[in-house]
Write a protein that holds these residues in place. Structure first.
Motif, short mmCIF file in Angstrom:
data_model
loop_
_atom_site.label_atom_id
_atom_site.label_comp_id
_atom_site.label_asym_id
_atom_site.label_seq_id
_atom_site.Cartn_x
_atom_site.Cartn_y
_atom_site.Cartn_z
N UNK A 68 -14.90 19.59 1.77
CA UNK A 68 -15.04 20.94 2.32
C UNK A 68 -16.43 21.49 2.08
N UNK A 69 -16.96 21.21 0.87
CA UNK A 69 -18.30 21.68 0.53
C UNK A 69 -19.34 20.61 0.86
N UNK A 70 -19.28 20.10 2.08
CA UNK A 70 -20.16 19.00 2.49
C UNK A 70 -21.63 19.38 2.33
N UNK A 71 -22.40 18.40 1.84
CA UNK A 71 -23.83 18.62 1.64
C UNK A 71 -24.56 18.54 2.97
N UNK A 72 -25.67 19.25 3.05
CA UNK A 72 -26.51 19.18 4.24
C UNK A 72 -27.45 17.99 4.06
#
Length: 212
Positions: A68-72
């Motif tokens: 959900x908190x995928x990195x850019x």
């Protein structure tokens, strides 16, 4: 007739020994975005390899993290190039590109099934940090996944290794280095020397990565 039987037995024994050697190959998998790879990753990999007596560690960059908190993350070709530079000096470290080749979101369950199909005689150990140990209940098809592969948990600052899932723990030096911190330091013009391999630092500078 006796000679033929002895010859057949010898062949069968040799085949069995060869198969046993293949089965005994033990490989650790260290997955991640590696955005960028840093010395903390390398220390963890070497410590786990040595303490579990593994033959190799496969570093597996994801194409697109599913969390959900995928990195850019920057383009995979840059992350892959940095991995190759970082692992070049250690013959026990290998780059595995299964998830990049597959593209899309990198779900571990799909990757593990693919690897076990491609390498049926390799025993895999999936290495994760304590932050990911805490996150295991949210992993896709986790109950099926823990039956397919042995998880190995390592310490990370601020996180616990306690979990109801079958995770083997390995004691490694507590290295407080993160890719996000390194990206921030680069953006702010600070030195990242000794945080990443020299070749990786040079590549980042040459390509102008993480400046914006």
């Amino acid at each position: 007739m006796v000679e033929a039987k002895q010859s057949t037995n010898t062949i069968l024994a040799t085949e069995a020994q060869t198969e046993q050697r293949d089965i005994e190959k033990r490989v650790g998998i260290l997955g991640g975005t590696f955005n960028p790879i840093h010395n903390g990753h390398l220390i963890i990999a070497e410590q786990v390899r040595e303490k579990l007596g593994l033959d190799e560690i496969w570093f597996m960059p994801d194409y697109e993290p599913p969390h959900v908190d995928a990195k850019d993350a920057i383009d995979s070709r840059y992350r892959l190039a940095m991995l190759c530079l970082a692992l070049n000096s250690n013959p026990s470290f290998v780059v595995e590109t299964a998830e990049i080749e597959r593209q899309g979101k990198s779900y571990t369950i799909d990757t593990v099934k693919d690897l076990k199909k491609r390498y049926p005689n390799i025993q895999f150990y999936f290495i994760i940090g304590a932050d990911m140990v805490e996150y295991l209940p949210k992993w896709a098809k986790i109950d099926e996944l823990v039956d397919l592969i042995q998880f190995v948990g390592v310490q990370r600052p601020g996180h616990q290794l306690e979990t109801p899932y079958p995770v083997m723990t390995v004691d490694v030096p507590l290295i407080d280095i993160s890719s996000s911190k390194i990206r921030q330091m680069i953006h702010e013009g600070e030195s990242i020397r000794y945080l990443v391999p020299d070749a990786v630092a040079e590549f980042i500078m040459k390509e102008g990565l993480y400046r914006d």
